[in-house]
Structure formats: C-alpha cells, structure tokens
Write a protein that holds these residues in place. Structure first.
Motif, short mmCIF file in Angstrom:
data_model
loop_
_atom_site.label_atom_id
_atom_site.label_comp_id
_atom_site.label_asym_id
_atom_site.label_seq_id
_atom_site.Cartn_x
_atom_site.Cartn_y
_atom_site.Cartn_z
N THR A 1 32.05 -23.49 73.30
CA THR A 1 32.08 -22.15 73.88
C THR A 1 32.37 -21.10 72.82
N PHE B 1 29.06 -20.62 78.34
CA PHE B 1 30.22 -20.27 79.15
C PHE B 1 29.99 -20.69 80.60
N GLU C 1 32.27 -23.27 82.46
CA GLU C 1 33.05 -22.59 83.49
C GLU C 1 33.17 -23.48 84.73
N GLN D 1 23.07 -14.17 72.45
CA GLN D 1 23.66 -13.66 73.68
C GLN D 1 23.37 -14.59 74.85
N LYS E 1 33.17 -9.98 83.36
CA LYS E 1 32.92 -11.32 82.82
C LYS E 1 32.50 -11.19 81.37
N LEU E 2 33.12 -11.98 80.52
CA LEU E 2 32.86 -11.97 79.09
C LEU E 2 33.13 -10.59 78.46
N ASN E 3 34.08 -9.88 79.03
CA ASN E 3 34.53 -8.62 78.43
C ASN E 3 36.00 -8.72 78.05
N ALA F 1 29.98 -18.16 70.97
CA ALA F 1 30.40 -16.77 70.88
C ALA F 1 30.34 -16.27 69.44
N VAL G 1 38.26 -19.12 75.72
CA VAL G 1 38.12 -17.67 75.55
C VAL G 1 39.49 -16.99 75.49
N LYS H 1 26.22 -16.99 76.99
CA LYS H 1 26.30 -16.90 78.46
C LYS H 1 26.05 -18.26 79.11
N SER I 1 37.35 -21.01 80.07
CA SER I 1 38.35 -19.94 80.19
C SER I 1 39.51 -20.15 79.23
#
Length: 236
Positions: free
Chosen positions: A202, A35, A39, A28, A73-75, A206, A102, A32, A99
């Motif tokens: 990225t 990203f 980002e 996790q 964010k990240l959802n 994930a 994702v 983060k 982005s």
C-alpha cells in the motif's frame, strides 16, 4: 524554430512529458486499487488507523500530536501548523491492513518533525517560494515571448524549476515516512507477519505517485529548457 512548441506540434511534450503523465495516471490508479484491495482485509489484532498512528507516535516518544477524523478518502495528512494528524473516514476507525499502513505513514511525518528531520524542514521552508514559482512560471514565459525578452523567459524557467525542487525534496520525505511507518509496524507488532507485506504494498504504491510527480516536473522543466533555454544569452 525555437518556440515551435507553443505554435504547433510539440515534439518535446510528446516525447518527454506525455510518458510521464501516463506514469502519473498509472500511479494514481495503482494506489487507489491497492488501497481498495487491502481495505477489504481486516487485521487480526483489530487495530484501527487512529490506534496505529498513536502506536507509532508512542514508539518514537512523540507527544502532543492530535489525531483527528476528516471526511474523505486518501486525503490523510499531517498538519505541522497545528501538530495534527488528520485521518480520513476510510482510515480513522477502519481496522483494515491498508488503514494501518496509511495512518502509520502520516504518524511518520509527525515523527519527522519531532526529531528535526532536515528534508521535511527544508520542504516546509521552501513552500512559499515554490508556490510562487509554480504560479509565476508560465505567465513570465508567455510575457517574455510577447515582449521578446529572453531574460524574462529564463526567469520563468527558473521559477518553474523551483516547483521541481519541491518535488525533488518531497520524494525522500515521503519515502522516509513510509520507512518509519513500516519499521514501527514491524517492531511494534501492529500487524501479523502475513499482513505486513500488504501494508508495505500500500505504501509502495503511494510512493510511486511522488516518483511520477517528480518525473512529470523534471520532464516539463527539460522541455522548457530545450524550447526556450539560452534565449536570454542570445539576446545579449
């Protein structure tokens, strides 16, 4: 003492589950940080997350999928019930390399449904059963202990196993969505050659969260089997 883990020091939890939980926390944190790092890198072509998702759908001939903005964010996720890709505020209009990766991944899920990719159809089909199993497992095991019913304990373990099956099916679904995303990014030229590895990192980060989730579930299942497995047979 077969139920020692519920009354005292649980060696199985320490040896099997804790390392996997640590792996999950690391995964996790890794996704983060990865990203957040990429980002900050804006892609040269100025493609936003929403545009990247549209491009992936277009390349695969998928139509009728809406792309919507959602706070957070990240959802980011694809909702097959409404055929909608929901991209977070950190992805939807952002032109960062992260982005694009994702958004393309979520579009990959839409493509999976459109082409009838079996694992994602299977995952959708078993969700109600796995949710029930996850919720009922420990109550059944605890009730079995109070009632001294080995059969009920075994049913509880089997119920927990359903949630493990869900994690097992989820992993190839997520890996395949990322593979589709990266292929579309590369073939469609959405990112420059030096930007592509950043999107890949990225998505790889994930993917590790799903590997860790499966590891935790398998470790917990093994723990339950070692603690309580076979009690039903012993009672007969």
């Amino acid at each position: 003492m077969p139920y020692y883990g519920f009354y005292g020091f649980d060696m199985y939890y320490l040896v099997l589950v804790i390392p996997c939980v640590i792996l999950a926390f690391w995964a996790q944190a890794k996704v983060k940080s990865t990203f957040n790092r990429y980002e900050q890198v804006l892609n040269v072509r100025g493609i936003s997350g929403a545009q990247a998702a549209e491009a992936v759908l277009r390349q695969n001939g998928v139509t009728g999928v809406r792309i919507e903005w959602v706070a957070g964010k990240l959802n980011d996720h694809f909702d097959p019930r409404t055929n909608t890709i929901r991209l977070s505020s950190a992805v939807y209009s952002s032109t960062s390399v992260a982005s694009v990766g994702v958004a393309a991944h979520e579009a990959g899920h839409a493509v999976q449904y459109a082409v009838g990719y079996f694992p994602i159809r299977l995952r959708a089909a078993i969700i109600p059963v796995t949710q029930f199993g996850s919720a009922a497992a420990f109550p059944l095991i605890i009730l079995g202990l109070f009632m001294n019913s080995g059969i009920m304990i075994d049913i509880g373990i089997l119920a927990f196993g359903l949630s493990t099956v869900f994690q097992l099916v989820t992993l190839p679904v997520e890996l395949n969505a990322s593979r589709r995303a990266l292929a579309a990014i590369e073939e469609g030229g959405l990112l420059m050659p030096d930007e592509y590895p950043m999107a890949k990192k990225t998505l790889t980060a994930a993917a590790m969260t799903y590997v860790a989730a499966l590891a935790v579930s398998l470790a917990q299942l093994l723990r339950l089997v070692l603690l309580f497995g076979g009690r039903g047979r012993d009672d007969r």
